[in-house]
Design a protein around this motif. Structure first.
Motif, short mmCIF file in Angstrom:
data_model
loop_
_atom_site.label_atom_id
_atom_site.label_comp_id
_atom_site.label_asym_id
_atom_site.label_seq_id
_atom_site.Cartn_x
_atom_site.Cartn_y
_atom_site.Cartn_z
N GLY A 1 20.98 41.49 -5.74
CA GLY A 1 20.01 41.74 -4.68
C GLY A 1 20.38 42.96 -3.85
N ALA A 2 21.67 43.12 -3.56
CA ALA A 2 22.12 44.27 -2.79
C ALA A 2 21.90 45.56 -3.57
CB ALA A 2 23.60 44.11 -2.43
N VAL A 3 22.24 45.54 -4.86
CA VAL A 3 22.07 46.74 -5.69
C VAL A 3 20.59 47.10 -5.80
CG1 VAL A 3 22.33 47.65 -8.04
CG2 VAL A 3 24.19 46.35 -7.00
N ALA A 4 19.74 46.10 -6.04
CA ALA A 4 18.30 46.35 -6.16
C ALA A 4 17.72 46.91 -4.86
CB ALA A 4 17.57 45.07 -6.56
N GLY A 5 18.15 46.35 -3.73
CA GLY A 5 17.63 46.80 -2.44
C GLY A 5 17.94 48.25 -2.16
N VAL A 6 19.08 48.72 -2.63
CA VAL A 6 19.46 50.12 -2.41
C VAL A 6 18.84 51.04 -3.45
CG1 VAL A 6 21.42 51.72 -2.39
CG2 VAL A 6 21.61 49.51 -1.25
N LEU A 7 18.76 50.58 -4.71
CA LEU A 7 18.34 51.46 -5.80
C LEU A 7 16.84 51.73 -5.82
CD1 LEU A 7 20.50 50.50 -8.89
CD2 LEU A 7 20.82 52.34 -7.26
N ILE B 1 23.47 41.89 -14.95
CA ILE B 1 24.40 42.67 -14.13
C ILE B 1 23.73 43.92 -13.58
CG2 ILE B 1 26.53 41.85 -15.19
CD1 ILE B 1 26.40 44.28 -17.04
N MET B 2 22.43 44.04 -13.83
CA MET B 2 21.71 45.21 -13.35
C MET B 2 20.26 44.85 -13.11
SD MET B 2 22.30 48.28 -12.58
CE MET B 2 21.22 49.52 -11.90
N PRO B 3 19.69 45.21 -11.96
CA PRO B 3 18.27 44.95 -11.72
C PRO B 3 17.41 46.01 -12.41
CG PRO B 3 19.25 45.98 -9.80
CD PRO B 3 20.36 45.80 -10.79
N TYR B 4 16.53 45.57 -13.29
CA TYR B 4 15.70 46.52 -14.04
C TYR B 4 14.47 46.95 -13.25
CZ TYR B 4 18.63 45.23 -17.97
OH TYR B 4 19.72 45.03 -18.79
N ALA B 5 14.04 46.10 -12.33
CA ALA B 5 12.81 46.41 -11.60
C ALA B 5 12.85 47.76 -10.87
CB ALA B 5 12.50 45.28 -10.62
N PRO B 6 13.93 48.12 -10.15
CA PRO B 6 13.90 49.37 -9.39
C PRO B 6 13.59 50.60 -10.24
CG PRO B 6 15.76 48.04 -8.70
CD PRO B 6 15.17 47.36 -9.89
N ARG C 1 23.17 58.26 -15.09
CA ARG C 1 24.47 58.36 -14.41
C ARG C 1 24.54 57.36 -13.25
NH1 ARG C 1 24.59 63.57 -14.82
NH2 ARG C 1 23.69 63.99 -12.79
N LEU C 2 23.49 57.31 -12.45
CA LEU C 2 23.45 56.37 -11.34
C LEU C 2 23.41 54.93 -11.85
CD1 LEU C 2 23.23 55.67 -8.36
CD2 LEU C 2 20.77 56.17 -8.47
N TRP C 3 22.66 54.70 -12.91
CA TRP C 3 22.55 53.37 -13.52
C TRP C 3 23.91 52.86 -13.95
CZ3 TRP C 3 18.53 49.94 -14.79
CH2 TRP C 3 18.83 48.98 -15.75
N LYS C 4 24.64 53.68 -14.71
CA LYS C 4 25.95 53.26 -15.23
C LYS C 4 26.93 52.97 -14.10
CE LYS C 4 26.14 55.24 -19.87
NZ LYS C 4 26.86 56.16 -20.77
N ALA C 5 26.92 53.81 -13.07
CA ALA C 5 27.83 53.59 -11.94
C ALA C 5 27.54 52.24 -11.28
CB ALA C 5 27.69 54.72 -10.93
N ALA C 6 26.25 51.92 -11.14
CA ALA C 6 25.88 50.64 -10.53
C ALA C 6 26.25 49.46 -11.42
CB ALA C 6 24.37 50.63 -10.24
#
Length: 497
Positions: free
Chosen positions: A270-276, A349-354, A295-300
């Motif tokens: 949720g935190a990652v999605a809210g920022v991305l 482990i990653m939000p796809y929606a953003p 690049r940003l995706w992999k870092a997240a």
């Protein structure tokens, strides 16, 4: 992409994580208390009230909450004030319809879920949408304007009021389900007042300028979100519905507590999605190329998995003790369900929606959820007719969710013009998973050799041993937590000059 920008994103995610942790803590405290002061039937009925609200909220919100993050990141603060006002009015109108629906349809909903005692609590709950929906966007607003620390304050204060208002009627006055529901509504009024105040903090001393954004454009953006939300609602609620209708309210209480994705994982995602979402929206508007997104995706992904994987493996290994510690020995059977659902956390482990919504591919996101919704409903119906079993329903739900995540991964790789191999840092994910498994297995063996049986002791000692083993293993494997979370550490312990 500057180091300063990356640091800002990490700090924003930190504050969101703190907010989500506060919400999680209150949820666990409420569940732990209510499970002990209510019968299984009463707790199941209270859980059904929240289940009805959360599922119908997807329908009546029409996918509009994400519009805050998407549009506010693209307009000036002056226009942003107008956007917030338009959305607040829309939410108030939708909430009015939602509340009336709960009042008029409480009895049919209760019959549909197979619990005649549900109707009256639903009618008491009917005021909650009017109080909560107008402030649904407060967190997104504060995130866009870099005020995530206020999100943490807002969540902490509102959840503390919720504990007081929900627990006191049950524990002190023995008011049961009705008292808990009335307490929830009272706490919602506090959340509403605070949320409305915070929504306009970013616009202090800012004159309102009429935005070019129209209601038609808002709905054009939200419809794919709404469609995917509806399909997600079917995916998330199908299993609970079939358990409630065909297996009974007591099994629903077990399923509700057991088949629950690791809350801390949801907190991180949720935190990652809210920022991305606002970040990807800005990048898309600026014409960033696919390599910048990757690049940003992999870092997240690396940051989220480095937190989620160790916690998921630990919870899977120590599931019986964790469930009994939280809900009591009467819910031990739910540990098996908890282990099954934890598998999802290894893939989510990653939000796809953003990224998909920022690139204007909301329909692709919706299609994946539609296919999954059809699959899970069909399999759940077959299960309850052929061999009704809580574990079988849990396995079906988990398999269908993993299928959905794989489709979204394929879609994201295609949009970013890369392969599955190039989209995810597979080697690092495998290293984190193996280090986590080794540490947790050793911790489980250590606890077993000591002969401990007290739930709190087993969980505490197991976590301590696991942590002591995981830290050196992760360092040896090349997982550098100091580098991954440097901005967070610098906030906690700033450099002295």
């Amino acid at each position: 992409m500057s180091e300063r920008t990356g640091k800002s994103r990490t700090l924003q995610a930190l504050w969101l994580a703190v907010a989500n942790l506060s919400s999680l803590s209150v949820t666990l405290v409420l569940q732990a208390i209510l499970c002990r002061y209510m019968t299984t039937s009463e707790y199941g009925t209270y859980s059904q009230v929240l289940y009805v609200y959360n599922t119908l909220l997807v329908v009546f919100s029409l996918g509009l909450p994400k519009a805050y993050s998407y549009y506010l990141a693209r307009v000036s603060p002056e226009e942003g004030r107008d956007v917030v006002c338009k959305l607040n009015v829309l939410f108030l109108a939708l909430a009015s319809v939602f509340s009336c629906f709960l009042l008029w349809e409480a009895a049919p909903i209760a019959r549909w879920l197979g619990n005649a005692l549900l109707a009256e609590p639903l009618r008491l709950f009917a005021a909650a949408p009017l109080l909560l929906m107008p402030v649904m966007g407060v967190e997104n607003i504060l995130i866009v304007y870099g005020k995530s620390h206020l999100v943490a304050v807002y969540v902490a204060v509102s959840r503390l009021f919720m504990i007081a208002c929900v627990v006191l009627p049950v524990v002190v006055f023995g008011a049961g389900v009705s008292g808990a529901v009335v307490g929830f509504v009272l706490s919602s009024s506090v959340s509403c007042l605070i949320g409305l105040k915070l929504s306009f903090i970013p616009f202090r001393n800012v004159s309102r300028v009429k935005a070019r954004l129209t209601v038609v454009e808002l709905f054009r953006f939200s419809m794919p979100v709404f469609a995917s939300g509806m399909y997600g609602f079917v995916i998330g609620s199908s299993s609970q519905f079939f358990v409630s209708r065909y297996l009974g309210v007591e099994d629903f209480a077990l399923f509700s507590n057991g088949y629950r994705e690791l809350p801390l994982a949801g907190m991180v995602i949720g935190a990652v999605a809210g920022v991305l979402l606002p970040e990807f929206s800005r990048m898309s508007a600026a014409g960033a190329d696919s390599s910048q997104f990757v690049r940003l995706w992999k870092a997240a992904v690396v940051k989220s998995s480095s937190v989620i994987y160790p916690l998921s493996v630990f919870c899977c290994v120590f599931a019986p003790e964790i469930i009994c510690l939280l809900y009591g020995d009467g819910y031990r059977e739910a540990a098996g369900l908890f282990r099954i659902v934890t598998v999802i956390n290894l893939a989510r482990i990653m939000p796809y929606a953003p990224v998909l919504f920022a690139l204007g591919q909301g329909k692709a996101f919706a299609r994946a959820h539609f296919a999954t919704a059809v699959l899970i409903v069909g399999l759940d119906l077959w299960c309850v007719m052929a061999f009704p079993s809580l574990r079988a329903i849990a396995v079906i739900a988990t398999a269908c969710t993993l299928c959905c995540l794989f489709m979204l991964m394929m879609t994201t790789a295609r949009l970013l013009r890369t392969s599955l191999a190039g989209l995810m840092p597979w080697r690092m994910l495998l290293i984190i998973l193996l280090a986590s498994a080794a540490a947790c297995a050793a911790a489980r063996l250590t606890v077993a050799l000591t002969g401990m049986t007290h739930h709190l002791a087993v969980v505490s000692v197991g976590f301590a041993v696991c942590l002591l083993l995981y830290v050196p293993l992760s360092l040896r494997a090349g997982i550098r937590y100091v580098q991954l979370f440097g901005p967070v550490l610098s906030l906690i312990r700033p450099n002295r000059t």
